[in-house]
Design an enzyme around this catalytic site. Structure first.
Site, PDB file in Angstrom:
ATOM      1  N   TYR A  96     -28.556  40.382  29.328  1.00  0.00           N
ATOM      2  CA  TYR A  96     -28.996  39.022  29.675  1.00  0.00           C
ATOM      3  C   TYR A  96     -27.872  38.047  29.345  1.00  0.00           C
ATOM      4  O   TYR A  96     -27.287  38.097  28.271  1.00  0.00           O
ATOM      5  CB  TYR A  96     -30.247  38.669  28.863  1.00  0.00           C
ATOM      6  CG  TYR A  96     -30.791  37.288  29.162  1.00  0.00           C
ATOM      7  CD1 TYR A  96     -31.317  36.982  30.417  1.00  0.00           C
ATOM      8  CD2 TYR A  96     -30.791  36.288  28.187  1.00  0.00           C
ATOM      9  CE1 TYR A  96     -31.828  35.715  30.682  1.00  0.00           C
ATOM     10  CE2 TYR A  96     -31.308  35.023  28.452  1.00  0.00           C
ATOM     11  CZ  TYR A  96     -31.821  34.738  29.699  1.00  0.00           C
ATOM     12  OH  TYR A  96     -32.325  33.489  29.970  1.00  0.00           O
ATOM     13  N   ASP A 153     -20.105  38.501  26.040  1.00  0.00           N
ATOM     14  CA  ASP A 153     -21.179  37.556  25.767  1.00  0.00           C
ATOM     15  C   ASP A 153     -21.658  37.822  24.351  1.00  0.00           C
ATOM     16  O   ASP A 153     -22.462  38.726  24.115  1.00  0.00           O
ATOM     17  CB  ASP A 153     -22.300  37.731  26.791  1.00  0.00           C
ATOM     18  CG  ASP A 153     -23.499  36.839  26.482  1.00  0.00           C
ATOM     19  OD1 ASP A 153     -23.490  36.165  25.432  1.00  0.00           O
ATOM     20  OD2 ASP A 153     -24.442  36.820  27.292  1.00  0.00           O
ATOM     21  N   LYS A 155     -26.774  30.451  19.997  1.00  0.00           N
ATOM     22  CA  LYS A 155     -27.599  30.858  18.855  1.00  0.00           C
ATOM     23  C   LYS A 155     -26.978  30.486  17.498  1.00  0.00           C
ATOM     24  O   LYS A 155     -26.978  29.321  17.153  1.00  0.00           O
ATOM     25  CB  LYS A 155     -27.953  32.327  18.990  1.00  0.00           C
ATOM     26  CG  LYS A 155     -28.711  32.528  20.329  1.00  0.00           C
ATOM     27  CD  LYS A 155     -29.424  33.824  20.541  1.00  0.00           C
ATOM     28  CE  LYS A 155     -30.343  33.700  21.740  1.00  0.00           C
ATOM     29  NZ  LYS A 155     -30.051  34.559  22.858  1.00  0.00           N
TER      30      LYS A 155
HETATM   31  C1  LIG Z   1     -29.952  34.086  24.391  1.00  0.00           C
HETATM   32  C2  LIG Z   1     -28.849  34.642  25.179  1.00  0.00           C
HETATM   33  C3  LIG Z   1     -28.238  33.924  26.221  1.00  0.00           C
HETATM   34  C4  LIG Z   1     -28.773  32.614  26.702  1.00  0.00           C
HETATM   35  O1  LIG Z   1     -28.679  31.611  25.757  1.00  0.00           O
HETATM   36  P1  LIG Z   1     -29.645  30.315  25.905  1.00  0.00           P
HETATM   37  O2  LIG Z   1     -29.210  29.456  24.771  1.00  0.00           O
HETATM   38  O3  LIG Z   1     -31.037  30.819  25.789  1.00  0.00           O
HETATM   39  O4  LIG Z   1     -29.356  29.721  27.221  1.00  0.00           O
HETATM   40  C5  LIG Z   1     -27.136  34.472  26.823  1.00  0.00           C
HETATM   41  N1  LIG Z   1     -26.645  35.658  26.440  1.00  0.00           N
HETATM   42  C6  LIG Z   1     -27.203  36.386  25.460  1.00  0.00           C
HETATM   43  C7  LIG Z   1     -26.590  37.689  25.067  1.00  0.00           C
HETATM   44  C8  LIG Z   1     -28.338  35.916  24.803  1.00  0.00           C
HETATM   45  O5  LIG Z   1     -28.907  36.661  23.869  1.00  0.00           O
END
Ligand SMILES: *Cc1c(COP(=O)(O)O)cnc(C)c1O
Length: 428
Positions: free
Chosen positions: A144, A239, A267
């Protein structure tokens, strides 16, 4: 009745907010029942609107690595708020947090702050495309990267060519530039590159996956991707929205010793306020506006409250290296405890863990990619989730989610959790 006020609040919310929630993962669709509404939180605990307390394992889906209402973070935000909450002009604190982040993370010279992980990932891919002059990207099934169009792509059955959108509203035109690969399968990536030679701008991945349960890369996977990228002039985008400042000060790059070209954060970097960021070496970052032609902007980017929370959080993590070791030990302890009680109860399961990320899967075969994660028994998970919820343990309401530990958890909390799992296991 338990959950009484939560149920009433949920009913009200549903009238004015689609599904009653501002992010679908908060709904209890996968497990049934009513989402609990949080009144407040402290340390390792949340208290719901019915005044029930929970030991919790989502920690805002990652950010609260030191627990809730961590004093240095709260103090920093409160102090900042008194001096104004947004200016749309540069502030000194933006450079302070940028310098600190650059010093903590390997292989980056410059960083740009945005407001979410979604923004970070979509901007990183735009930068990769602008820098390489190529259009396509490879992403992995089950990873994701936020909800921007190009990432909402699912595999057709074994398709290694064009992905098809898995949300209405994403056009075929967008989907055709996202190539889908299997996580932990280097051969699959090689094939896709061969079929699209000279057209791929970047490979983006969660270098430790956390959105299909916790799935660490198999030996050689990250190194292999790095080599393929070097060989074919492709940028490697990590990511690290979930893993950055969580698995180590310098994230997965530090932990596995593999270099990424662009790194995305979110995060933890915001300390619980809305922050994302993407970072790279100077040569690549110089392509961003206003230095270069790749456009990216934000009215509230680098917001003083968000930067204050993020800076306080990173300072804490930078000064207290032992946090990562402490978290790792607690997570290993939890792992051992869960393993023991599930095995004793004869429950078929797999447990994946790295650092402070752990996931429990009710299936027979090892979970190494999206397909194996999807084989988990969802009925068992539902019972598991509600059994724990009733006993005051909050885990994410989906079998595909990782548990995130905070260092505020005590060994007593962990023992209570294991005890609750022992009881629930008998009902599975
Ligand atoms: C949570 C998450 C996102 C998206 O971040 P948001 O602040 O919710 O837009 C993207 N990549 C990873 C790996 C994530 O866990």
């Amino acid at each position: 009745m338990e959950y009484k006020r939560s149920s009433a609040l949920f009913a009200e919310a549903q009238k004015v907010i689609p599904g009653g929630v501002n992010s679908p993962v908060r709904a209890f669709k996968a497990v049934g029942g009513t989402p609990i509404f949080v009144k407040e939180a402290k340390g390792a605990y949340i208290i719901d609107e019915d005044d029930k307390q929970y030991i919790e394992y989502i920690n805002s889906w990652g950010p609260m690595i030191l627990g809730h209402t961590h004093k240095p973070v709260i103090d920093a935000v409160v102090d900042k708020a008194k001096k104004g909450t947004s200016f749309g002009m540069p502030t000194a604190i933006e450079t302070q947090i940028a310098e600190l982040a650059v010093s903590m993370v390997p292989n980056i010279d410059m960083i740009r702050f945005v407001n979410s992980g979604t923004e970070a990932c979509m901007s990183a891919v735009r930068l990769a495309r602008g820098y390489t002059g190529k259009d396509k990207m490879i992403k992995f099934a089950g990873c994701y990267h936020g909800h921007s169009d190009a990432f909402l792509i699912q595999a057709g059955s074994g398709a290694v060519t064009f992905g098809s959108p898995n949300s209405p509203g994403v056009t075929q035109g967008t989907a055709k530039d996202t190539l889908l690969a299997r996580y932990n399968d280097l051969e699959n990536v090689k094939e896709i590159i061969q079929q699209n030679e000279g057209e791929i701008a970047c490979i983006i991945l969660e270098p430790v996956a956390g959105n299909m349960g916790c799935i660490p890369p198999v030996a050689g996977f990250l190194e292999g991707l790095r080599a393929l990228c070097d060989e074919h002039g492709i940028l490697l985008v990590f990511d690290e929205v979930m893993t950055g400042f969580r698995l180590a000060k310098g994230g997965v790059q530090e932990l596995f010793g593999v270099k990424a070209d662009i790194v995305c954060f979110g995060k933890v970097i915001g300390g619980g306020l809305p922050v994302g960021a993407f970072a790279s070496r100077k040569e690549i970052m110089s392509h961003l506006a206003p230095l270069g032609p790749v456009y990216q902007a934000g009215t509230l980017s680098g917001n003083p409250l968000a930067m204050a929370a993020g800076l306080a959080m990173l300072e804490e993590l930078n000064q207290k290296d032992e946090v990562f070791t402490s978290l790792q030990k607690k997570t290993a302890y939890l792992h051992e405890g869960i393993e023991k009680v599930l095995t004793a109860a004869g429950v078929t399961h797999q447990i994946n863990r790295i650092g402070s990320m752990i996931s429990v899967h009710f299936c027979e075969a090892p979970v190494t990619d999206f397909a194996s994660s999807a084989k988990g028994n969802n009925d068992s998970f539902k019972k598991f989730f509600h059994g724990l919820l009733d006993r005051g343990i909050y885990i994410a309401p989906s079998a595909f989610e990782t548990w995130f530990l905070s260092d505020a958890l005590s060994y007593e909390d962990l023992d209570k959790t294991i005890q609750a799992i022992e009881e629930v296991a008998k009902e599975l």
